[in-house]
Motif scaffolding. Structure first.
Motif, PDB file in Angstrom:
ATOM      1  N   ILE A 220       0.881  -1.168   0.000  1.00 46.29           N
ATOM      2  CA  ILE A 220       0.000   0.000   0.000  1.00 46.29           C
ATOM      3  C   ILE A 220       0.915   1.213   0.000  1.00 46.29           C
ATOM      4  O   ILE A 220       1.565   1.524   1.002  1.00 46.29           O
ATOM      5  CB  ILE A 220      -0.942  -0.013   1.211  1.00 46.29           C
ATOM      6  CG1 ILE A 220      -1.872  -1.232   1.117  1.00 46.29           C
ATOM      7  CG2 ILE A 220      -1.762   1.273   1.282  1.00 46.29           C
ATOM      8  CD1 ILE A 220      -2.697  -1.472   2.354  1.00 46.29           C
ATOM      9  N   ASP A 221       0.989   1.871  -1.151  1.00 56.47           N
ATOM     10  CA  ASP A 221       1.958   2.938  -1.360  1.00 56.47           C
ATOM     11  C   ASP A 221       1.250   4.209  -1.813  1.00 56.47           C
ATOM     12  O   ASP A 221       0.016   4.301  -1.781  1.00 56.47           O
ATOM     13  CB  ASP A 221       3.004   2.496  -2.386  1.00 56.47           C
ATOM     14  CG  ASP A 221       2.372   1.985  -3.679  1.00 56.47           C
ATOM     15  OD1 ASP A 221       1.182   2.268  -3.927  1.00 56.47           O
ATOM     16  OD2 ASP A 221       3.062   1.286  -4.440  1.00 56.47           O
ATOM     17  N   LYS A 222       2.035   5.196  -2.230  1.00 59.57           N
ATOM     18  CA  LYS A 222       1.474   6.494  -2.623  1.00 59.57           C
ATOM     19  C   LYS A 222       0.436   6.341  -3.732  1.00 59.57           C
ATOM     20  O   LYS A 222      -0.611   7.000  -3.709  1.00 59.57           O
ATOM     21  CB  LYS A 222       2.601   7.418  -3.072  1.00 59.57           C
ATOM     22  CG  LYS A 222       2.121   8.815  -3.439  1.00 59.57           C
ATOM     23  CD  LYS A 222       3.270   9.712  -3.848  1.00 59.57           C
ATOM     24  CE  LYS A 222       2.776  11.105  -4.223  1.00 59.57           C
ATOM     25  NZ  LYS A 222       3.896  11.984  -4.661  1.00 59.57           N
ATOM     26  N   GLU A 223       0.697   5.464  -4.693  1.00 59.98           N
ATOM     27  CA  GLU A 223      -0.221   5.244  -5.806  1.00 59.98           C
ATOM     28  C   GLU A 223      -1.593   4.799  -5.307  1.00 59.98           C
ATOM     29  O   GLU A 223      -2.632   5.306  -5.741  1.00 59.98           O
ATOM     30  CB  GLU A 223       0.368   4.193  -6.744  1.00 59.98           C
ATOM     31  CG  GLU A 223      -0.481   3.895  -7.970  1.00 59.98           C
ATOM     32  CD  GLU A 223       0.086   2.766  -8.813  1.00 59.98           C
ATOM     33  OE1 GLU A 223       0.082   2.896 -10.052  1.00 59.98           O
ATOM     34  OE2 GLU A 223       0.527   1.744  -8.223  1.00 59.98           O
ATOM     35  N   LEU A 224      -1.610   3.850  -4.371  1.00 56.36           N
ATOM     36  CA  LEU A 224      -2.878   3.336  -3.853  1.00 56.36           C
ATOM     37  C   LEU A 224      -3.551   4.361  -2.945  1.00 56.36           C
ATOM     38  O   LEU A 224      -4.773   4.547  -2.999  1.00 56.36           O
ATOM     39  CB  LEU A 224      -2.649   2.021  -3.105  1.00 56.36           C
ATOM     40  CG  LEU A 224      -3.919   1.303  -2.634  1.00 56.36           C
ATOM     41  CD1 LEU A 224      -4.802   0.943  -3.822  1.00 56.36           C
ATOM     42  CD2 LEU A 224      -3.576   0.056  -1.847  1.00 56.36           C
ATOM     43  N   TYR A 225      -2.761   5.016  -2.090  1.00 57.34           N
ATOM     44  CA  TYR A 225      -3.331   6.052  -1.229  1.00 57.34           C
ATOM     45  C   TYR A 225      -4.065   7.109  -2.058  1.00 57.34           C
ATOM     46  O   TYR A 225      -5.170   7.541  -1.713  1.00 57.34           O
ATOM     47  CB  TYR A 225      -2.237   6.726  -0.398  1.00 57.34           C
ATOM     48  CG  TYR A 225      -1.751   5.936   0.793  1.00 57.34           C
ATOM     49  CD1 TYR A 225      -2.637   5.485   1.767  1.00 57.34           C
ATOM     50  CD2 TYR A 225      -0.394   5.681   0.971  1.00 57.34           C
ATOM     51  CE1 TYR A 225      -2.189   4.780   2.876  1.00 57.34           C
ATOM     52  CE2 TYR A 225       0.073   4.978   2.079  1.00 57.34           C
ATOM     53  CZ  TYR A 225      -0.833   4.526   3.026  1.00 57.34           C
ATOM     54  OH  TYR A 225      -0.383   3.827   4.123  1.00 57.34           O
ATOM     55  N   GLU A 226      -3.432   7.532  -3.140  1.00 58.43           N
ATOM     56  CA  GLU A 226      -4.050   8.570  -3.972  1.00 58.43           C
ATOM     57  C   GLU A 226      -5.344   8.075  -4.609  1.00 58.43           C
ATOM     58  O   GLU A 226      -6.327   8.819  -4.696  1.00 58.43           O
ATOM     59  CB  GLU A 226      -3.059   9.031  -5.038  1.00 58.43           C
ATOM     60  CG  GLU A 226      -1.918   9.865  -4.465  1.00 58.43           C
ATOM     61  CD  GLU A 226      -0.917  10.308  -5.525  1.00 58.43           C
ATOM     62  OE1 GLU A 226      -1.000   9.793  -6.676  1.00 58.43           O
ATOM     63  OE2 GLU A 226      -0.066  11.154  -5.206  1.00 58.43           O
ATOM     64  N   LYS A 227      -5.350   6.812  -5.066  1.00 63.23           N
ATOM     65  CA  LYS A 227      -6.570   6.273  -5.673  1.00 63.23           C
ATOM     66  C   LYS A 227      -7.683   6.118  -4.648  1.00 63.23           C
ATOM     67  O   LYS A 227      -8.877   6.226  -4.980  1.00 63.23           O
ATOM     68  CB  LYS A 227      -6.272   4.920  -6.333  1.00 63.23           C
ATOM     69  CG  LYS A 227      -7.283   4.528  -7.400  1.00 63.23           C
ATOM     70  CD  LYS A 227      -7.218   5.488  -8.575  1.00 63.23           C
ATOM     71  CE  LYS A 227      -8.250   5.150  -9.647  1.00 63.23           C
ATOM     72  NZ  LYS A 227      -8.202   6.107 -10.771  1.00 63.23           N
ATOM     73  N   LEU A 228      -7.309   5.899  -3.384  1.00 56.77           N
ATOM     74  CA  LEU A 228      -8.289   5.815  -2.304  1.00 56.77           C
ATOM     75  C   LEU A 228      -8.658   7.195  -1.768  1.00 56.77           C
ATOM     76  O   LEU A 228      -9.438   7.287  -0.817  1.00 56.77           O
ATOM     77  CB  LEU A 228      -7.742   4.948  -1.169  1.00 56.77           C
ATOM     78  CG  LEU A 228      -7.633   3.445  -1.432  1.00 56.77           C
ATOM     79  CD1 LEU A 228      -6.910   2.747  -0.294  1.00 56.77           C
ATOM     80  CD2 LEU A 228      -9.008   2.820  -1.657  1.00 56.77           C
ATOM     81  N   GLU A 229      -8.078   8.221  -2.348  1.00 55.87           N
ATOM     82  CA  GLU A 229      -8.327   9.615  -1.939  1.00 55.87           C
ATOM     83  C   GLU A 229      -7.913   9.865  -0.503  1.00 55.87           C
ATOM     84  O   GLU A 229      -8.563  10.630   0.233  1.00 55.87           O
ATOM     85  CB  GLU A 229      -9.795   9.985  -2.166  1.00 55.87           C
ATOM     86  CG  GLU A 229     -10.245   9.834  -3.612  1.00 55.87           C
ATOM     87  CD  GLU A 229     -11.707  10.123  -3.808  1.00 55.87           C
ATOM     88  OE1 GLU A 229     -12.091  11.312  -3.753  1.00 55.87           O
ATOM     89  OE2 GLU A 229     -12.468   9.160  -3.990  1.00 55.87           O
ATOM     90  N   MET A 230      -6.815   9.229  -0.103  1.00 56.85           N
ATOM     91  CA  MET A 230      -6.210   9.500   1.197  1.00 56.85           C
ATOM     92  C   MET A 230      -5.067  10.484   0.962  1.00 56.85           C
ATOM     93  O   MET A 230      -3.980  10.101   0.549  1.00 56.85           O
ATOM     94  CB  MET A 230      -5.695   8.209   1.835  1.00 56.85           C
ATOM     95  CG  MET A 230      -6.794   7.282   2.294  1.00 56.85           C
ATOM     96  SD  MET A 230      -6.179   5.736   3.008  1.00 56.85           S
ATOM     97  CE  MET A 230      -5.303   6.329   4.462  1.00 56.85           C
ATOM     98  N   ASN A 231      -5.346  11.733   1.205  1.00 61.57           N
ATOM     99  CA  ASN A 231      -4.373  12.792   0.916  1.00 61.57           C
ATOM    100  C   ASN A 231      -3.726  13.284   2.196  1.00 61.57           C
ATOM    101  O   ASN A 231      -4.421  13.711   3.127  1.00 61.57           O
ATOM    102  CB  ASN A 231      -5.070  13.954   0.215  1.00 61.57           C
ATOM    103  CG  ASN A 231      -5.696  13.516  -1.097  1.00 61.57           C
ATOM    104  OD1 ASN A 231      -5.046  12.862  -1.911  1.00 61.57           O
ATOM    105  ND2 ASN A 231      -6.957  13.866  -1.297  1.00 61.57           N
ATOM    106  N   ALA A 232      -2.405  13.219   2.240  1.00 59.23           N
ATOM    107  CA  ALA A 232      -1.677  13.676   3.422  1.00 59.23           C
ATOM    108  C   ALA A 232      -1.712  15.191   3.494  1.00 59.23           C
ATOM    109  O   ALA A 232      -1.874  15.882   2.491  1.00 59.23           O
ATOM    110  CB  ALA A 232      -0.231  13.199   3.363  1.00 59.23           C
ATOM    111  N   PHE A 233      -1.583  15.716   4.734  1.00 54.81           N
ATOM    112  CA  PHE A 233      -1.533  17.157   4.915  1.00 54.81           C
ATOM    113  C   PHE A 233      -0.240  17.702   4.342  1.00 54.81           C
ATOM    114  O   PHE A 233       0.821  17.104   4.495  1.00 54.81           O
ATOM    115  CB  PHE A 233      -1.590  17.509   6.414  1.00 54.81           C
ATOM    116  CG  PHE A 233      -2.978  17.492   6.965  1.00 54.81           C
ATOM    117  CD1 PHE A 233      -3.658  18.662   7.208  1.00 54.81           C
ATOM    118  CD2 PHE A 233      -3.606  16.281   7.262  1.00 54.81           C
ATOM    119  CE1 PHE A 233      -4.947  18.640   7.723  1.00 54.81           C
ATOM    120  CE2 PHE A 233      -4.890  16.249   7.781  1.00 54.81           C
ATOM    121  CZ  PHE A 233      -5.554  17.438   8.011  1.00 54.81           C
ATOM    122  N   GLU A 234      -0.313  18.852   3.698  1.00 52.68           N
ATOM    123  CA  GLU A 234       0.879  19.515   3.164  1.00 52.68           C
ATOM    124  C   GLU A 234       1.321  20.623   4.122  1.00 52.68           C
ATOM    125  O   GLU A 234       0.545  21.128   4.865  1.00 52.68           O
ATOM    126  CB  GLU A 234       0.575  20.106   1.783  1.00 52.68           C
ATOM    127  CG  GLU A 234       0.210  19.045   0.752  1.00 52.68           C
ATOM    128  CD  GLU A 234       1.368  18.084   0.447  1.00 52.68           C
ATOM    129  OE1 GLU A 234       2.530  18.491   0.685  1.00 52.68           O
ATOM    130  OE2 GLU A 234       1.109  16.972  -0.010  1.00 52.68           O
TER     131      GLU A 234
END
Length: 234
Positions: A220-234
């Motif tokens: 479970i990496d950045k690619e999957l997180y983004e597809k799941l719409e799990m966006n980290a705080f900037e």
């Protein structure tokens, strides 16, 4: 939100309680301590960014006392979320100091305890538990009861984080729990929301990746997180 440590503690407590209400995945167990001599009117807030614990009056939201702590290492993070103290024991075991307070985290055995390594206090040093100086955990033990709410937030993968862990099968934690929830909401993972990356979750991760034309891997990496719409705080 990066400057959250400068917010009044009453506002901060309200914010994290609202956020973590949605990920309180444990159920309150029956009281298991038979010798409770303490006040029942407290909440506990654990700040993994500043490595402090706050004992808070439930009625006024005022901080009664603060304590320095040690939290989990980045590889073994403390359980982010809203939990409940489900057991209290004195002299729980070698290395755990003079007191132990168990939390109802579903993916492992976590608690608040003392330590025989006082130099670790103030760092990210534990396997996920919240460590305290023995004198402090003894003071806290007298003040709280089974049933007390404990909110844990922050740390390298917490609410104010700007990145997530790369997860692999066998990992455990609030981040795993959130991935399970997101997969379920999209019609994939139908298993128990337990924060454990097990075989049932592996199959659904692969199915989700295939359906969305992502790289086929169990990670479970950045690619999957983004597809799941799990966006980290900037």
């Amino acid at each position: 939100m990066k400057n959250h440590r400068f917010l009044p503690i009453t506002i901060l407590l309200t914010l994290v309680l609202i956020f973590f209400t949605n990920i309180n995945v444990g159920a309150l167990n029956p009281e298991v301590s038979s010798n409770i001599e303490n006040n029942t009117n407290h909440n506990i807030l654990v700040d993994l960014n500043d490595l402090k614990m706050f004992l808070i009056d439930k009625d006024t939201n005022e901080v009664i006392k603060s304590y320095p702590i040690a939290g989990g290492k980045p590889s073994t993070p403390s359980p982010i979320g809203t939990w409940t103290i489900i057991g209290k024991e004195a002299d729980w075991g070698k290395g755990f100091g003079s007191r132990w307070m168990a939390l109802n985290v579903p993916w492992g055995k976590y608690g608040i305890h003392g330590t025989n390594k006082p130099l670790t206090i103030g760092g990210a040093e534990s396997l996920g538990c919240i460590r305290m100086f023995n004198k402090d955990v003894e003071d806290l033990y007298k003040r709280v009861r089974v049933g007390t709410t404990v909110v844990i937030y922050g740390g390298p993968y917490g609410l104010y984080s700007n990145h997530f862990r790369n997860l692999i099968p066998g990992d455990r934690g609030a981040d795993v729990w959130e991935v399970q929830r997101r997969l379920r909401d999209k019609g994939y993972y139908l298993g128990k929301l337990d924060g454990v990356y097990g075989d049932g979750m592996k199959a659904q991760v692969i199915r989700f990746r295939k359906d969305n034309k992502l790289t086929l891997t169990h990670n479970i990496d950045k690619e999957l997180y983004e597809k799941l719409e799990m966006n980290a705080f900037e």
